[in-house]
Every structure is written in C-alpha cells, then in structure tokens.
Write a protein that holds these residues in place. Structure first.
Motif, PDB file in Angstrom:
ATOM      1  N   UNK A   1       0.833  -1.193   0.000  1.00  0.00           N
ATOM      2  CA  UNK A   1       0.000   0.000   0.000  1.00  0.00           C
ATOM      3  C   UNK A   1       0.873   1.250   0.000  1.00  0.00           C
ATOM      4  N   UNK A   2       0.662   2.110  -0.983  1.00  0.00           N
ATOM      5  CA  UNK A   2       1.483   3.307  -1.120  1.00  0.00           C
ATOM      6  C   UNK A   2       0.947   4.147  -2.265  1.00  0.00           C
ATOM      7  N   UNK A   3       1.456   5.362  -2.350  1.00  0.00           N
ATOM      8  CA  UNK A   3       1.291   6.160  -3.548  1.00  0.00           C
ATOM      9  C   UNK A   3       2.434   5.800  -4.488  1.00  0.00           C
ATOM     10  N   UNK A   4       2.096   5.426  -5.702  1.00  0.00           N
ATOM     11  CA  UNK A   4       3.083   5.011  -6.682  1.00  0.00           C
ATOM     12  C   UNK A   4       3.328   6.131  -7.686  1.00  0.00           C
ATOM     13  N   UNK A   5       4.588   6.439  -7.904  1.00  0.00           N
ATOM     14  CA  UNK A   5       4.999   7.496  -8.813  1.00  0.00           C
ATOM     15  C   UNK A   5       5.846   6.915  -9.938  1.00  0.00           C
ATOM     16  N   UNK A   6       5.721   7.484 -11.115  1.00  0.00           N
ATOM     17  CA  UNK A   6       6.675   7.184 -12.163  1.00  0.00           C
ATOM     18  C   UNK A   6       7.555   8.401 -12.391  1.00  0.00           C
ATOM     19  N   UNK A   7       8.770   8.147 -12.810  1.00  0.00           N
ATOM     20  CA  UNK A   7       9.749   9.189 -13.050  1.00  0.00           C
ATOM     21  C   UNK A   7      10.518   8.868 -14.322  1.00  0.00           C
ATOM     22  N   UNK A   8      11.018   9.904 -14.980  1.00  0.00           N
ATOM     23  CA  UNK A   8      11.669   9.717 -16.271  1.00  0.00           C
ATOM     24  C   UNK A   8      13.025  10.405 -16.321  1.00  0.00           C
ATOM     25  N   UNK A   9      13.913   9.792 -17.065  1.00  0.00           N
ATOM     26  CA  UNK A   9      15.190  10.371 -17.437  1.00  0.00           C
ATOM     27  C   UNK A   9      15.254  10.336 -18.957  1.00  0.00           C
ATOM     28  N   UNK A  10      15.474  11.474 -19.595  1.00  0.00           N
ATOM     29  CA  UNK A  10      15.481  11.553 -21.050  1.00  0.00           C
ATOM     30  C   UNK A  10      16.898  11.579 -21.584  1.00  0.00           C
ATOM     31  N   UNK A  11      17.037  11.148 -22.842  1.00  0.00           N
ATOM     32  CA  UNK A  11      18.350  11.070 -23.459  1.00  0.00           C
ATOM     33  C   UNK A  11      18.200  11.066 -24.973  1.00  0.00           C
ATOM     34  N   UNK A  12      19.244  11.518 -25.661  1.00  0.00           N
ATOM     35  CA  UNK A  12      19.295  11.441 -27.115  1.00  0.00           C
ATOM     36  C   UNK A  12      20.058  10.216 -27.598  1.00  0.00           C
ATOM     37  N   UNK A  13      20.532   9.424 -26.681  1.00  0.00           N
ATOM     38  CA  UNK A  13      21.160   8.152 -26.984  1.00  0.00           C
ATOM     39  C   UNK A  13      20.533   7.075 -26.120  1.00  0.00           C
ATOM     40  N   UNK A  14      20.681   5.840 -26.548  1.00  0.00           N
ATOM     41  CA  UNK A  14      20.117   4.732 -25.796  1.00  0.00           C
ATOM     42  C   UNK A  14      20.855   4.515 -24.485  1.00  0.00           C
ATOM     43  N   UNK A  15      20.091   4.234 -23.454  1.00  0.00           N
ATOM     44  CA  UNK A  15      20.637   3.801 -22.182  1.00  0.00           C
ATOM     45  C   UNK A  15      20.412   2.300 -22.046  1.00  0.00           C
ATOM     46  N   UNK A  16      21.388   1.617 -21.490  1.00  0.00           N
ATOM     47  CA  UNK A  16      21.280   0.167 -21.342  1.00  0.00           C
ATOM     48  C   UNK A  16      21.256  -0.261 -19.887  1.00  0.00           C
ATOM     49  N   UNK A  17      21.055   0.695 -19.009  1.00  0.00           N
ATOM     50  CA  UNK A  17      20.904   0.393 -17.608  1.00  0.00           C
ATOM     51  C   UNK A  17      20.021   1.452 -16.976  1.00  0.00           C
ATOM     52  N   UNK A  18      19.559   1.191 -15.777  1.00  0.00           N
ATOM     53  CA  UNK A  18      18.768   2.157 -15.042  1.00  0.00           C
ATOM     54  C   UNK A  18      18.993   1.927 -13.555  1.00  0.00           C
TER      55      UNK A  18
END
Length: 128
Positions: A91-108
């Motif tokens: 039980x919680x408030x769920x948030x989404x967050x983003x990181x933008x890029x002009x190249x592909x990222x292969x990890x997070x």
C-alpha cells in the motif's frame, strides 16, 4: 516539457493484482528511461522498478522481485507496472519518473536522484 501521468491505482484484496500505467507526453528527446517509486504512510520513498530505453528487461527492488513486472509500449508512449500477489505492505502512492536522453541507455537505477521528471502519483491500497 515532458509530462507523466500515472493511472491504474485502486483498492484490491491481498493476493490480488493491479496494473499501473505511466503515460508520457511532450517528449523532446527520442529515448527515455522510466522508474517506478512508491511512498507508504510514514515511510521514505522507495525505488520499485525501472526500465531503460535500450534494454528489454527491468530491474526490481528485492521487496517486489518475482511479483512485479515492468514493461513498455513504445507506440503508446506508456510504461506499465504489473503488480501481482499484492500484500498490505505494498500500500502506497506510486509514482513514475523519467530520465530523457538522445542516446540509448542500457541500464537504469532505483535511486530517485537519477530522474528528472516526476508524475503526480496514483494510490494503491491493499486491504481486506
């Protein structure tokens, strides 16, 4: 400016499932990485899962590993969090967050400092 809108929260019994959605709009970069976070009453924010623009699988916190699954629909510009076998502790408030890029990222990562854009959250309550 990038905007994120979460949906799909609600009330579910223990053992049930919810599917959260994070819809992105106003993108100015071709790629983005999405992380899901949650904050329960009286507790600190916790990173739950993330998926990178160049990857085809997600990363998960130990507390949800095996129960939650993150996925993306590029055509709809939406990222999902499938939550199964839910427990009251989820039980919680769920948030989404983003990181933008002009190249592909292969990890997070599951640390909130890595992300720039945040949604308003959606409430998920697990109770009998």
């Amino acid at each position: 400016q990038l905007q994120l809108v979460e949906s799909g929260g609600g009330l579910v019994q223990p053992g049930g499932s919810l599917r959260l959605s994070c819809a992105a709009s106003g993108l100015t970069s071709p790629y983005y990485t999405i992380g899901w976070f949650r904050q329960a009453p009286g507790k600190e924010r916790e990173g739950v899962a993330c998926i990178s623009s160049g990857g085809d699988y997600g990363y998960y916190a130990d507390s949800v590993k095996g129960r939650f699954a993150i996925s993306s629909d590029n055509a709809q510009k939406t990222v999902y969090l499938q939550m199964n076998r839910l427990e009251p502790e989820d039980t919680a408030v769920y948030y989404c967050a983003a990181r933008t890029s002009y190249t592909l990222d292969f990890s997070c990562g599951l640390g909130g400092d890595w992300y720039t854009y945040w949604g308003q959250g959606t409430q998920a309550t697990v109770s009998s």
